[in-house]
Enzyme design. Structure first.
Site, PDB file in Angstrom:
ATOM      1  N   HIS A   1       0.812  -1.213   0.000  1.00 49.25           N
ATOM      2  CA  HIS A   1       0.000   0.000   0.000  1.00 49.25           C
ATOM      3  C   HIS A   1       0.850   1.269   0.000  1.00 49.25           C
ATOM      4  O   HIS A   1       0.330   2.380   0.053  1.00 49.25           O
ATOM      5  CB  HIS A   1      -0.927  -0.013   1.226  1.00 49.25           C
ATOM      6  CG  HIS A   1      -2.109   0.872   1.124  1.00 49.25           C
ATOM      7  ND1 HIS A   1      -2.227   2.058   1.827  1.00 49.25           N
ATOM      8  CD2 HIS A   1      -3.253   0.756   0.403  1.00 49.25           C
ATOM      9  CE1 HIS A   1      -3.389   2.622   1.553  1.00 49.25           C
ATOM     10  NE2 HIS A   1      -4.033   1.867   0.691  1.00 49.25           N
TER      11      HIS A   1
ATOM     12  N   LYS B   1       3.248   4.358  -1.232  1.00 50.71           N
ATOM     13  CA  LYS B   1       3.213   5.267  -2.382  1.00 50.71           C
ATOM     14  C   LYS B   1       4.396   6.222  -2.244  1.00 50.71           C
ATOM     15  O   LYS B   1       4.301   7.245  -1.570  1.00 50.71           O
ATOM     16  CB  LYS B   1       1.908   6.071  -2.424  1.00 50.71           C
ATOM     17  CG  LYS B   1       0.615   5.231  -2.312  1.00 50.71           C
ATOM     18  CD  LYS B   1      -0.080   5.546  -1.034  1.00 50.71           C
ATOM     19  CE  LYS B   1      -1.417   4.892  -0.803  1.00 50.71           C
ATOM     20  NZ  LYS B   1      -1.863   3.795  -1.541  1.00 50.71           N
TER      21      LYS B   1
ATOM     22  N   ASP C   1      17.051   9.358  -8.494  1.00 48.25           N
ATOM     23  CA  ASP C   1      18.509   9.546  -8.511  1.00 48.25           C
ATOM     24  C   ASP C   1      19.147   9.354  -7.140  1.00 48.25           C
ATOM     25  O   ASP C   1      20.237   9.865  -6.886  1.00 48.25           O
ATOM     26  CB  ASP C   1      18.884  10.938  -9.034  1.00 48.25           C
ATOM     27  CG  ASP C   1      18.577  11.110 -10.515  1.00 48.25           C
ATOM     28  OD1 ASP C   1      18.363  10.093 -11.203  1.00 48.25           O
ATOM     29  OD2 ASP C   1      18.546  12.265 -10.983  1.00 48.25           O
TER      30      ASP C   1
ATOM     31  N   HIS D   1      -8.645  11.401   0.758  1.00 50.00           N
ATOM     32  CA  HIS D   1      -7.802  10.207   0.858  1.00 50.00           C
ATOM     33  C   HIS D   1      -6.529  10.479   1.662  1.00 50.00           C
ATOM     34  O   HIS D   1      -5.661   9.621   1.770  1.00 50.00           O
ATOM     35  CB  HIS D   1      -7.453   9.748  -0.565  1.00 50.00           C
ATOM     36  CG  HIS D   1      -6.836   8.403  -0.663  1.00 50.00           C
ATOM     37  ND1 HIS D   1      -5.542   8.201  -1.112  1.00 50.00           N
ATOM     38  CD2 HIS D   1      -7.326   7.172  -0.392  1.00 50.00           C
ATOM     39  CE1 HIS D   1      -5.268   6.914  -1.131  1.00 50.00           C
ATOM     40  NE2 HIS D   1      -6.328   6.262  -0.689  1.00 50.00           N
TER      41      HIS D   1
END
EC number: 3.1.16.1
Length: 506
Positions: free
Chosen positions: A214, A216, A221, A428
């Site tokens: 879950h 994110k 780099d 959210h």
């Protein structure tokens, strides 16, 4: 336990008294010693030659060229390590920027505080990429056709997908770790990127921990970071309310978060199993007891990343639940939290279990220390209505006469003319702020997200008054929370939800 190949030398025991040696005894002894040394030398040479020809198996989790992103193919380290890491860290000038998505047709009050638009921040972050982009994501759905929708609000997601393809065309490595099975069964995003040379691994969290991946976040780099609530979904850019952070020019933190990406990466190989103990190269040097200390825009700052579930926390990594509880426990004035779901139970086990850990922490802060608690929870057409009795129970603790302040509101995003877009129009966000610290996470607040599901959190503290040109990170986050809390989209539990935009009607 492995036994040593040879035993440690033991000092010989000699009699307390010995007869005097004769000259020929000394010569014989010398010859014996020389002979023994010669035999040992020849044996050592033979053993070295034998071992030299035997291929040594890699340790668990050791990176192999065929299994890694292109930027790693010349060694077992990312392209920016180890030759350039020290030099880059010396050039670090860390900067943290709060980013958010405000759903279309959700105007905020004029002059109210705001963060950088998420879509803009993502595109800018990709523009900085020179070597590699590593993405940990729940699922991918960046185009309208992915969900059978023809809507202009998907254009930003489609532009992001095109930007990623352009990076691959410039020989910039793209590695994606995503959850398997996926919610986006009809999406072709990852197939399109893989055809252009992206490296994709699906992590079977259901088999490994009975959860999902879950998380994110991005690592660019080995120097720049994004993390927050937004999925790799066009709706996260234009139809869902999200919040996150981008950290620029901070290789210490970026390479620490990269270690969490690597836990996913090695678990994405066929037949991977969870190790009983993670190898040392996955260990973190930054945690709640020893956070990273650095300057963010010249401001003294401490920061660290947390992770869940415990099985994906190598040595030194603070568990996500522990980080949340620590931030709550240190608050003396207020705790403001904005989450999509709040359940003092499990959500995905049958039958559900009662799990009051976070609920108890909020109650203890309010009742035991007089901390002002505000909880802003999302509600949309897909919200589980069984959440609301728990929210009422928490608010029932409030007793102003006893200096106990607990308030709960529901944030409702009007659907308006966007009813053709499923699973959208909801808050959210997953963040918390106190007067001392800012916490930005990827998990909803129920037991499963901390015990079996992979997620990450970021805890940042800046010194008040140390930044003459602007507010601390925790002050900026507090302002964003209060903007939402006082908006017309936030409804108290004793109020009434407007329209048909939320399963709860007050």
């Amino acid at each position: 336990m492995l036994k040593p190949l040879w035993k440690a030398a033991v000092a010989p025991t000699w009699p307390c008294s010995m007869p005097p040696r004769r000259p020929w005894d000394r010569e014989a002894g010398t010859l014996q010693v020389l002979g023994a040394l010669a035999v040992l030398w020849l044996g050592s040479v033979a053993l070295i030659c034998l071992l030299w020809q035997v291929p040594r198996p890699p340790t668990w989790g050791q990176v192999q060229p065929k299994d890694v992103p292109r930027s790693w193919e010349h060694g077992s380290s990312p392209a920016w390590e180890p030759l350039e890491a020290e030099a880059r860290q010396q050039r670090d000038s860390c900067q943290l920027v709060l980013v958010e998505s405000i759903p279309q047709d959700l105007p905020s009050a004029a002059g109210s505080p705001s963060a950088q638009p998420l879509g803009q921040a993502w595109l800018q972050l990709l523009d900085t990429a020179q070597e590699s982009v590593h993405v940990a994501s729940y699922y991918w759905s960046l185009t309208g056709p992915d969900i059978g929708v023809n809507d202009s609000s998907s254009q930003l997601g489609e532009a992001l997908l095109q930007k990623l393809q352009q990076l691959l065309g410039r020989n910039i490595s793209l590695a994606v770790a995503t959850s398997s099975p996926t919610l986006a069964r009809t999406s072709t995003d990852l197939q399109v990127l893989a055809a252009r040379g992206a490296h994709v691994r699906q992590v079977p969290m259901g088999r490994l921990t009975r959860g999902v991946l879950h998380s994110k976040f991005w690592v660019v780099d080995g120097r720049h970071i994004y993390m927050g609530s937004a999925n790799m979904d066009w709706r996260s850019l234009t139809q869902v309310k999200e919040l996150g952070a981008v950290i620029y020019n901070c290789s210490h933190l970026a390479q620490d978060l990269e270690k969490t990406f690597q836990t996913y990466w090695v678990l994405g190989v066929p037949k991977a199993v969870l190790p009983k103990t993670w190898p040392q190269n996955f260990s973190s040097h930054f945690n709640r007891f020893q956070p990273f200390h650095g300057l963010f825009d010249g401001v003294p700052t401490t920061a660290y990343f947390s992770a869940s579930p415990p099985a994906l926390c190598p040595q030194g990594r603070t568990r996500d639940l522990e980080a949340l509880l620590a931030v709550m426990g240190s608050a003396q004035e207020f705790i403001y939290a904005s989450v999509m779901e709040y359940f003092p139970t499990t959500r995905f086990s049958h039958p559900p279990r009662y799990w009051p850990v976070l609920d108890n922490a909020l109650r203890a802060a309010a009742f035991g220390k007089g901390v002002r608690v505000r909880l802003l929870v999302g509600c949309g057409l897909n919200t589980d209505p069984t959440m609301f009795p728990y929210l009422r129970s928490l608010q029932a603790l409030s007793n102003p006469a006893a200096n106990v302040s607990v308030d709960v509101k529901v944030f409702i995003v009007p659907v308006g003319n966007h009813s053709n877009i499923p699973f959208s129009r909801v808050n959210h966000s997953k963040f918390m702020v106190t007067e001392k610290a800012a916490y930005i996470g990827t998990s909803n607040w129920s037991e499963d997200y901390f015990s079996s599901t992979a997620g990450v959190g970021l805890v940042v503290t800046q010194s008040p008054g140390a930044q003459p040109a602007g507010a601390t990170v925790q002050e900026q986050l507090r302002q964003l929370f209060e903007r939402d809390w006082s908006s017309r989209y936030a409804v108290g539990l004793d109020g009434q939800a407007p329209g048909q935009d939320c399963v709860w009607q007050g």
